[in-house]
Design a protein around this motif. Structure first.
Motif, PDB file in Angstrom:
ATOM      1  N   GLY A   9       6.037  10.062 -24.693  1.00  0.00           N
ATOM      2  CA  GLY A   9       5.598  10.642 -23.491  1.00  0.00           C
ATOM      3  C   GLY A   9       6.334  11.816 -22.877  1.00  0.00           C
ATOM      4  N   TRP A  36      -4.820   1.466 -26.807  1.00  0.00           N
ATOM      5  CA  TRP A  36      -3.897   2.546 -25.856  1.00  0.00           C
ATOM      6  C   TRP A  36      -4.816   2.571 -24.726  1.00  0.00           C
ATOM      7  N   TYR A  37      -4.276   2.369 -23.460  1.00  0.00           N
ATOM      8  CA  TYR A  37      -4.865   2.560 -22.424  1.00  0.00           C
ATOM      9  C   TYR A  37      -4.009   3.725 -21.629  1.00  0.00           C
ATOM     10  N   ARG A  38      -4.667   3.980 -20.312  1.00  0.00           N
ATOM     11  CA  ARG A  38      -3.866   5.008 -19.356  1.00  0.00           C
ATOM     12  C   ARG A  38      -4.369   4.880 -18.018  1.00  0.00           C
ATOM     13  N   ARG A  45      -6.909   1.665 -14.673  1.00  0.00           N
ATOM     14  CA  ARG A  45      -6.513   1.753 -15.953  1.00  0.00           C
ATOM     15  C   ARG A  45      -7.541   1.804 -16.735  1.00  0.00           C
ATOM     16  N   ASP A  89      -5.665  14.676 -18.449  1.00  0.00           N
ATOM     17  CA  ASP A  89      -5.117  13.747 -19.434  1.00  0.00           C
ATOM     18  C   ASP A  89      -3.571  12.981 -18.786  1.00  0.00           C
ATOM     19  N   ALA A  91      -1.420  10.901 -17.078  1.00  0.00           N
ATOM     20  CA  ALA A  91      -1.097   9.481 -16.678  1.00  0.00           C
ATOM     21  C   ALA A  91      -0.097   8.757 -17.418  1.00  0.00           C
ATOM     22  N   TYR A  93       0.722   6.073 -19.992  1.00  0.00           N
ATOM     23  CA  TYR A  93      -0.095   5.391 -21.052  1.00  0.00           C
ATOM     24  C   TYR A  93       0.662   4.024 -21.663  1.00  0.00           C
ATOM     25  N   TYR A  94      -0.409   3.171 -21.866  1.00  0.00           N
ATOM     26  CA  TYR A  94       0.336   2.005 -22.238  1.00  0.00           C
ATOM     27  C   TYR A  94      -0.625   1.557 -23.542  1.00  0.00           C
ATOM     28  N   GLY A 106       4.902   1.070 -20.498  1.00  0.00           N
ATOM     29  CA  GLY A 106       4.129   2.654 -20.294  1.00  0.00           C
ATOM     30  C   GLY A 106       5.181   3.641 -20.517  1.00  0.00           C
ATOM     31  N   GLN A 108       5.025   8.031 -19.592  1.00  0.00           N
ATOM     32  CA  GLN A 108       4.398   9.020 -18.680  1.00  0.00           C
ATOM     33  C   GLN A 108       4.007  10.215 -19.650  1.00  0.00           C
TER      34      GLN A 108
END
Length: 113
Positions: A9, A36-38, A45, A89, A91, A93-94, A106, A108
């Protein structure tokens, strides 16, 4: 013990690119669907993209044609190439093993001008 570590990130201007990586240990990585999630501030989320064990991919409409998810089953690594980044965009991100209740800390992503 399942361990998930995201990286890559950072801060970027609109239109820029970033590549996120996630390393997973403690599971037989190659048999699991990964995603991938955010989560943006004040929002729930959400799924960004996922990839099955055989490599089939699925994307949220908001990132289609801009983001690319990929996996390396030799290195137990999941990646997300993000191009043409937009302000929205921004967020954390996980990375997640889709069917298991484990999350990393996560990474950033901040898109700002």
């Amino acid at each position: 013990q399942v361990r998930i570590v995201e990286s890559g990130g950072g801060s970027v201007q609109p239109g820029g690119s970033l590549r996120l990586s996630c390393t997973v240990s403690g599971i037989n990585f190659k048999i699991y669907q990964m995603g991938w999630y955010r989560q943006a501030p004040g929002k729930q989320r959400e799924l960004v993209a996922n990839i099955t064990s055989s490599g089939s991919t699925n994307y949220a409409d908001s990132v289609k044609d801009r983001f690319t998810i990929s996996r390396n089953n030799v290195w137990n690594r999941l990646s997300l190439q993000m191009n043409s980044l937009k302000l929205e965009d921004t967020a954390v991100y996980y990375c997640k093993v889709s069917s298991l209740p484990f999350w990393g800390r996560g990474t950033q992503v901040t898109v700002s001008s």
